[in-house]
Design an enzyme around this catalytic site. Structure first.
Site, PDB file in Angstrom:
ATOM      1  CD  GLU A  28      -2.787  -1.605   0.665  1.00 33.88           C
ATOM      2  OE1 GLU A  28      -3.129  -0.757  -0.190  1.00 33.88           O
ATOM      3  OE2 GLU A  28      -3.356  -2.703   0.795  1.00 33.88           O
ATOM      4  CB  CYS A  42      -1.393   7.550   1.535  1.00 29.83           C
ATOM      5  SG  CYS A  42      -2.804   6.844   2.375  1.00 29.83           S
TER       6      CYS A  42
HETATM    7  P1  NAP Z   1       8.473   4.917   4.681  1.00 30.58           P
HETATM    8  O1  NAP Z   1       9.585   5.837   4.954  1.00 30.58           O
HETATM    9  O2  NAP Z   1       8.429   4.210   3.388  1.00 30.58           O
HETATM   10  O3  NAP Z   1       8.468   3.860   5.886  1.00 30.58           O
HETATM   11  C1  NAP Z   1       7.461   2.898   6.025  1.00 30.58           C
HETATM   12  C2  NAP Z   1       7.963   1.779   6.909  1.00 30.58           C
HETATM   13  O4  NAP Z   1       8.978   1.031   6.232  1.00 30.58           O
HETATM   14  C3  NAP Z   1       8.586   2.244   8.222  1.00 30.58           C
HETATM   15  O5  NAP Z   1       8.209   1.350   9.230  1.00 30.58           O
HETATM   16  C4  NAP Z   1      10.070   2.146   7.920  1.00 30.58           C
HETATM   17  O6  NAP Z   1      10.866   2.044   9.077  1.00 30.58           O
HETATM   18  C5  NAP Z   1      10.094   0.872   7.106  1.00 30.58           C
HETATM   19  N1  NAP Z   1      11.284   0.644   6.284  1.00 30.58           N
HETATM   20  C6  NAP Z   1      12.127   1.561   5.746  1.00 30.58           C
HETATM   21  N2  NAP Z   1      13.095   0.945   5.033  1.00 30.58           N
HETATM   22  C7  NAP Z   1      12.860  -0.389   5.112  1.00 30.58           C
HETATM   23  C8  NAP Z   1      13.506  -1.548   4.588  1.00 30.58           C
HETATM   24  N3  NAP Z   1      14.595  -1.474   3.815  1.00 30.58           N
HETATM   25  N4  NAP Z   1      12.995  -2.774   4.886  1.00 30.58           N
HETATM   26  C9  NAP Z   1      11.881  -2.881   5.650  1.00 30.58           C
HETATM   27  N5  NAP Z   1      11.231  -1.817   6.175  1.00 30.58           N
HETATM   28  C10 NAP Z   1      11.717  -0.585   5.902  1.00 30.58           C
HETATM   29  O7  NAP Z   1       7.057   5.674   4.839  1.00 30.58           O
HETATM   30  P2  NAP Z   1       6.583   6.699   5.946  1.00 30.58           P
HETATM   31  O8  NAP Z   1       7.321   7.977   5.788  1.00 30.58           O
HETATM   32  O9  NAP Z   1       6.532   6.062   7.271  1.00 30.58           O
HETATM   33  O10 NAP Z   1       5.066   6.909   5.477  1.00 30.58           O
HETATM   34  C11 NAP Z   1       4.698   7.782   4.460  1.00 30.58           C
HETATM   35  C12 NAP Z   1       4.440   7.070   3.159  1.00 30.58           C
HETATM   36  O11 NAP Z   1       3.471   6.054   3.329  1.00 30.58           O
HETATM   37  C13 NAP Z   1       3.853   7.998   2.106  1.00 30.58           C
HETATM   38  O12 NAP Z   1       4.441   7.714   0.872  1.00 30.58           O
HETATM   39  C14 NAP Z   1       2.386   7.630   2.108  1.00 30.58           C
HETATM   40  O13 NAP Z   1       1.704   7.950   0.911  1.00 30.58           O
HETATM   41  C15 NAP Z   1       2.453   6.166   2.347  1.00 30.58           C
HETATM   42  N6  NAP Z   1       1.176   5.660   2.884  1.00 30.58           N
HETATM   43  C16 NAP Z   1       0.388   4.862   2.104  1.00 30.58           C
HETATM   44  C17 NAP Z   1      -0.832   4.423   2.572  1.00 30.58           C
HETATM   45  C18 NAP Z   1      -1.755   3.553   1.751  1.00 30.58           C
HETATM   46  O14 NAP Z   1      -2.697   3.004   2.321  1.00 30.58           O
HETATM   47  N7  NAP Z   1      -1.551   3.413   0.456  1.00 30.58           N
HETATM   48  C19 NAP Z   1      -1.245   4.793   3.838  1.00 30.58           C
HETATM   49  C20 NAP Z   1      -0.406   5.587   4.614  1.00 30.58           C
HETATM   50  C21 NAP Z   1       0.807   6.014   4.129  1.00 30.58           C
HETATM   51  P3  NAP Z   1      11.692   3.337   9.617  1.00 30.58           P
HETATM   52  O15 NAP Z   1      10.662   4.331  10.065  1.00 30.58           O
HETATM   53  O16 NAP Z   1      12.475   2.777  10.727  1.00 30.58           O
HETATM   54  O17 NAP Z   1      12.508   3.830   8.462  1.00 30.58           O
END
Ligand code: NAP
Ligand code: MG
Length: 526
Positions: A287, A321
Site C-alpha cells: 500500500e 497518502c
Molecule cells: P516509509 O519511509 O516508506 O516507511 C514505512 C515503513 O517502512 C517504516 O516502518 C520504515 O521504518 C520501514 N522501512 C524503511 N526501510 C525499510 C527496509 N529497507 N525494509 C523494511 N522496512 C523498511 O514511509 P513513511 O514515511 O513512514 O510513510 C509515508 C508514506 O506512506 C507515504 O508515501 C504515504 O503515501 C504512504 N502511505 C500509504 C498508505 C496507503 O494506504 N496506500 C497509507 C499511509 C501512508 P523506519 O521508520 O524505521 O525507516
C-alpha cells in the site's frame, strides 16, 4: 469506556463526553511520560542493548518514550517465535481465532481515549483524527472477523464429479500462509498496523510487526491490546528499530511467508524486489503513496468543493497518502474557487493538536520540516503562493515542526512537483480549459490512490468511468479525497499506489492472507 460509539457519523459531530474523556487521558499521559518500552517476542518483553528516544513533533524537548533499537538478531528471534507458534495457531478453529480477535477489538475500544491521546502526542494528529485512527482499527479487526463468519471460514463445497462406481466430494478451503510481516508507516500507525495484523491473524497466520521509527510507542500500545486479548505466545511479535537494518533483515529472512508493507513507493518497491529473490513466489501486499487529484467542474457547488478540498489537502498536515495534493479547476470557476480555498485555508487553526480548537498540528519530524522549506523554495521559482509557504517559528510554535498550509498556483503542468508526492501541507492548483484536460492531468501520474470530483450528476458518471484510482469520491464536502471507513469505503490504490488491486476493509481483502487448497475425496460406492 464511553457510553457512545465513535462512528463515521460522530466524527463530524462529536458529543461533549468525547472531549472530557480525551482531556482526562491526555492529563494522565502528561504526568507519566518517558518510560521505557520493550520488544515483544514469544510473549515476553525483550530489551536490546541499544535504545532510542521518541519525542513529540509538537515540542522537540518533550520525550514520550524510550524504545529498543532492535537489530538483525531480534529480527531473527521474532521470526523464529512466529514460526514456532504457527502450526498450533493455524490449526486453531477459526471460530476461536475470531473470538480472540473480537476481544482485541474490544480492548482497543475500551482504551480508545488513552490511545487517542498518545497518538496525538506521538504523531501530532488532532484529537478527532487520532481517535478516528484508533476506532477505525477496532472496526477493521471486527470487519475481518465478520468476513470470516459471513464466509463460514471460507470452506466451500464444490461440484461432485460423476465417477462410475465411486462417490466424489470436493471441498475448497482457504488456509493461512505462515509467518507474516506487517511493516507500517508513521501517519496511520494504528489502522495500518492493526488492520493488516487483524486480517493476517484471523486467517491463521502468525505475525511480526515492525512500526515506523517515528511511531513505535503507539504501536506498542496496540500490540498490548492484541496480546492482552489472550493470543498464544509467539502469535504476535513486535520489534522496533531502523527500517534499513532491522526491517531489511526481516524482509530478507527465509522464514518469512508473506508481507504487508504500507509506506512510500521507493521503500515498497525495494522490498518487493528483495522479497522476490527467493526459491518461489510468496504473497506481498503493498500500500504505497498517492498524488491525489481533485477536479472541479464549472457546474460544481463551489462551497462544497472548497470545503472538501481544504479538508483533504491539510488534514493531518497533508501527511496522508490520500491527501488532495493536486487541484484542477475549470476556467470559468477558477478565480472564485481559488478565492474560497484561500479564505478557508487562512481560517484553519494551527497549533498543539491536543487542543480541541486546533485542526493542523506539526509535521512528523525534522526531515519533513526541511522538505517543506526546500519544496517551497523550489515552488517560489515556478509559481505563485495563494497562501502559506512559510514555517512557523514564533511563540507556541518555536519548539515544534509547524508549517503553514500552502496553496500554490500557476506552476506549469510539466513541473516535477505536479508528479512527485511531497507528503506535506502543500497543494498545487491549476486552471484547465475542459474536464477532459483535467482528467488527462489527473491520470498522468505514477499513482492511483484516491481522487475527488465536484460537478453535475451526469459528469459524475463520466468521472467514475475515467479516473484511475482505487477510491473515487464525488461531491463530498467532508473531504475531496480523504476519509475512508471499513465497510463503507474500502481503501486501496491502483498503479504505483498498491499491488493487490483489493481494498482494505472491503469484501475481497481477507482472502489475500490465505492460499486455497482443494480437498478431493473418492470413496467406492457401497
Ligand atoms: P516509509 O519511509 O516508506 O516507511 C514505512 C515503513 O517502512 C517504516 O516502518 C520504515 O521504518 C520501514 N522501512 C524503511 N526501510 C525499510 C527496509 N529497507 N525494509 C523494511 N522496512 C523498511 O514511509 P513513511 O514515511 O513512514 O510513510 C509515508 C508514506 O506512506 C507515504 O508515501 C504515504 O503515501 C504512504 N502511505 C500509504 C498508505 C496507503 O494506504 N496506500 C497509507 C499511509 C501512508 P523506519 O521508520 O524505521 O525507516
Ligand atoms: Mg517523534
Amino acid at each position: 469506556m464511553a457510553d457512545f460509539k465513535l462512528t463515521y457519523a460522530t466524527m463530524f459531530n462529536p458529543p461533549e463526553e468525547l472531549h472530557t474523556q480525551y482531556d482526562a487521558s491526555l492529563a494522565k499521559w502528561r504526568a507519566n511520560l518517558g518510560r521505557e518500552y520493550a520488544l515483544l517476542i514469544d510473549g515476553k518483553d525483550v530489551f536490546a542493548d541499544e535504545k532510542f528516544e521518541d519525542y513529540t513533533p509538537i515540542n522537540i524537548e518533550m520525550k514520550l518514550a524510550v524504545m529498543q533499537k532492535g537489530n538483525e538478531k531480534h529480527a531473527q528471534m521474532a521470526l523464529e517465535a512466529a514460526r514456532k507458534a504457527f502450526p498450533e495457531w493455524s490449526r486453531t478453529p477459526w471460530q476461536e481465532r475470531v473470538k480472540l480477535l473480537r476481544k482485541a477489538a474490544q480492548l482497543i475500544e475500551e482504551r480508545l481515549f488513552d490511545l487517542g491521546a498518545a497518538m496525538s502526542l506521538e504523531v501530532g494528529k488532532n484529537r478527532m483524527e487520532a481517535l478516528g485512527d484508533v476506532q477505525e482499527t477496532a472496526d477493521l479487526i471486527s470487519y475481518a472477523c465478520d468476513q470470516m463468519e459471513a464466509n463460514s471460514g471460507y470452506v466451500v463445497e464444490m461440484g461432485r464429479d460423476p465417477l462410475p462406481n465411486h462417490n466424489a466430494t470436493n471441498v475448497s478451503v482457504l488456509r493461512p500462509h505462515g509467518v507474516w510481516l506487517v511493516v507500517s508507516p508513521f501517519n496511520f500507525p494504528f489502522a495500518l498496523t492493526g488492520g493488516p495484523a487483524g486480517s493476517a491473524l484471523v486467517a491463521g497466520n502468525t505475525i511480526v510487526i515492525k512500526p515506523a521509527t517515528d511511531t513505535p510507542w503507539i504501536v506498542r500500545l496496540l500490540v498490548d491490546c492484541i496480546h492482552d486479548a489472550g493470543l498464544p505466545n509467539g502469535v504476535v511479535n513486535f520489534v522496533t528499530g531502523p527500517g534499513r537494518t532491522l526491517g531489511q533483515a526481516l524482509v530478507d529472512s527465509p522464514i518469512l511467508d508473506g508481507v504487508t508493507f504500507t509506506g512510500s513507493f521507493d521503500v515498497g518497491m525495494k522490498i518487493y524486489q528483495d522479497f522476490g529473490r527467493r526459491n518461489y513466489v510468496r504473497p506481498i501486499i503493498l500500500e504505497l503513496g498517492g498524488k491525489n487529484p481533485a477536479i472541479v467542474s464549472r457546474h460544481a457547488n463551489l462551497e462544497d468543493a472548497a470545503a472538501g478540498i481544504v479538508r483533504s489537502a491539510f488534514g493531518l498536515q497533508g501527511q496522508k497518502c490520500s491527501a488532495a495534493s493536486r487541484v484542477f479547476v475549470e476556467e470559468p470557476v477558477y478565480d472564485d474557487l481559488v478565492g474560497r480555498l484561500k479564505d478557508l485555508t487562512e481560517k484553519m487553526v494551527i497549533g498543539d493538536p491536543t487542543d480541541r480548537k486546533v485542526f493542523l498540528g506539526p509535521v512528523i519530524n525534522k526531515s519533513s520540516y526541511d522538505d517543506f522549506k526546500s519544496f517551497n523554495e523550489e515552488l517560489s521559482q515556478a509559481g505563485r503562493f495563494v497562501t502559506g509557504g512559510q514555517v512557523l517559528t514564533e511563540g507556541e510554535y518555536a519548539r515544534g515542526f509547524f508549517c503553514q498550509p500552502t496553496l500554490v498556483a500557476d506552476v506549469p503542468f510539466e513541473h516535477r512537483l505536479w508528479q512527485q508526492e511531497m507528503f506535506l501541507p502543500i497543494t498545487t492548483v491549476g486552471k484547465v480549459e475542459s474536464l477532459d484536460e483535467a482528467m488527462a492531468h489527473a491520470n498522468s501520474v505514477n499513482y492511483g490512490l484516491t481522487a475527488g470530483f465536484y460537478g453535475s450528476d451526469a459528469e459524475v458518471d463520466w468521472f467514475f468511468d475515467h479516473i484511475e484510482a482505487g477510491v473515487a469520491y464525488a461531491n463530498r464536502p467532508q473531504g475531496a479525497t480523504t476519509g475512508a471507513w471499513p465497510g463503507f469505503q474500502p481503501f486501496g490504490g491502483w498503479k504505483g499506489s498498491g499491488s493487490s488491486g483489493k481494498n482494505a476493509g472491503g469484501h475481497y481483502y481477507l482472502p489475500l492472507y490465505m492460499h486455497e487448497q482443494i480437498h478431493t475425496l473418492v470413496r467406492p460406492k457401497s
